[in-house]
Design an enzyme around this catalytic site. Structure first.
Site, mmCIF file in Angstrom:
data_model
loop_
_atom_site.group_PDB
_atom_site.id
_atom_site.type_symbol
_atom_site.label_atom_id
_atom_site.label_comp_id
_atom_site.label_asym_id
_atom_site.label_seq_id
_atom_site.Cartn_x
_atom_site.Cartn_y
_atom_site.Cartn_z
ATOM 1 N N ASP A 152 -12.730 14.279 31.212
ATOM 2 C CA ASP A 152 -11.904 15.305 32.438
ATOM 3 C C ASP A 152 -11.947 17.176 30.867
ATOM 4 O OD1 ASP A 152 -11.929 12.806 33.374
ATOM 5 O OD2 ASP A 152 -9.124 13.802 34.271
ATOM 6 N N LYS B 266 -15.065 10.473 40.021
ATOM 7 C CA LYS B 266 -12.930 9.765 40.031
ATOM 8 C C LYS B 266 -12.535 10.071 40.531
ATOM 9 C CE LYS B 266 -10.783 10.737 35.723
ATOM 10 N NZ LYS B 266 -10.267 11.744 36.216
ATOM 11 N N CYS C 19 -5.422 10.855 32.152
ATOM 12 C CA CYS C 19 -6.170 9.860 32.930
ATOM 13 C C CYS C 19 -6.407 9.133 31.332
ATOM 14 C CB CYS C 19 -7.265 10.698 32.774
ATOM 15 S SG CYS C 19 -6.844 11.587 34.553
HETATM 16 C C1 VGL Z 1 -4.989 14.331 35.663
HETATM 17 C C2 VGL Z 1 -3.739 15.122 36.433
HETATM 18 C C3 VGL Z 1 -3.876 14.649 37.255
HETATM 19 C C4 VGL Z 1 -5.907 13.914 33.759
HETATM 20 C C5 VGL Z 1 -6.221 14.488 36.125
HETATM 21 O O1 VGL Z 1 -7.409 14.183 33.557
HETATM 22 O O2 VGL Z 1 -5.676 13.802 33.140
HETATM 23 N N1 VGL Z 1 -3.865 14.692 35.246
HETATM 24 N N2 VGL Z 1 -4.879 15.085 37.427
#
Ligand code: VGL
Ligand code: ZN
Length: 198
Positions: free
Chosen positions: A16, A102, A141
């Site tokens: 991410d 995802k 994540c």
């Molecule tokens: C994430 C919060 C909400 C992440 C994703 O990638 O860690 N954190 N969605």
């Protein structure tokens, strides 16, 4: 420092590294930009060995259940196709990086890159046995991805210097790393990793 040699069955999993999780983004992780350098070094090292690089991305619809408007914990972030959902241009992903999207449906959240993506099967099909995990955010994540990698039978290397935490509660990031180690992940530094021995 004793070198830890990469093996032919290793893969890099970059979690991410999207604008919305970087400083200035809608869910900017403090210091998130500081991991770009270490991650680019990892990408280079794995690429030079011909090892696969996987890059996950949060890829939400505009009405995702994790958004505050729907009673979720987060501001809107990583809406599919928007600039905030794009990988940082400073991330040197190779052209053959495998992108794993995802949490793509409105009513399901998924912090783990293994959740609903078929990633475990893809890795196995490629002969991957160990994944090195880095990226954002350590306490969401990255944590869930590393734990799922272990649950799916992969060996896991975690690179704390190449990850940062949201730290909604102070210490969340440290506890997340401890939880990964508790489940058998091995913490390593970028400089410790060395080319596969011949
Ligand atoms: C994430 C919060 C909400 C992440 C994703 O990638 O860690 N954190 N969605
Ligand atoms: Zn999300």
């Amino acid at each position: 420092m004793t070198p830890l040699h990469l093996e032919a069955s290793d893969a890099l999993l970059v979690v991410d590294m999207q604008y919305d999780f970087l400083p200035g983004g809608s869910l900017g992780v403090p210091g998130g930009d500081q991991v770009l350098g270490p991650i680019n070094r990892l990408i280079k090292l794995f690429g030079e060995q011909g090892l696969p690089v996987y890059a996950s991305r949060d890829w939400h619809p505009g009405d995702h259940c994790s958004f505050a408007a729907r009673g979720g914990p987060w501001p809107p972030h990583c809406v599919a196709g928007t600039r905030g959902a794009a990988f940082s241009d400073a991330l040197r992903l190779p052209p053959d990086a495998i992108v794993v999207s995802k949490a793509e449906t409105a009513d399901v959240d998924a912090y783990s890159a293994f959740n609903g993506t078929g990633l475990a099967g893809q890795l196995r099909a490629r002969g991957v046995r160990r994944v090195a995990v880095c990226g954002l955010a350590t306490d969401y994540c990255v944590l869930n991805t590393a734990l799922d990698a272990r649950a799916n039978g992969f060996d896991v290397l975690v690179v704390p210097q190449a990850m940062r935490a949201v730290d909604v509660n102070p210490g969340d990031g440290e506890r997340a790393i401890a939880a990964m180690v508790e489940r058998g992940a091995l913490p390593v530094q970028v400089d410790e990793l060395a080319a596969a021995s011949v």
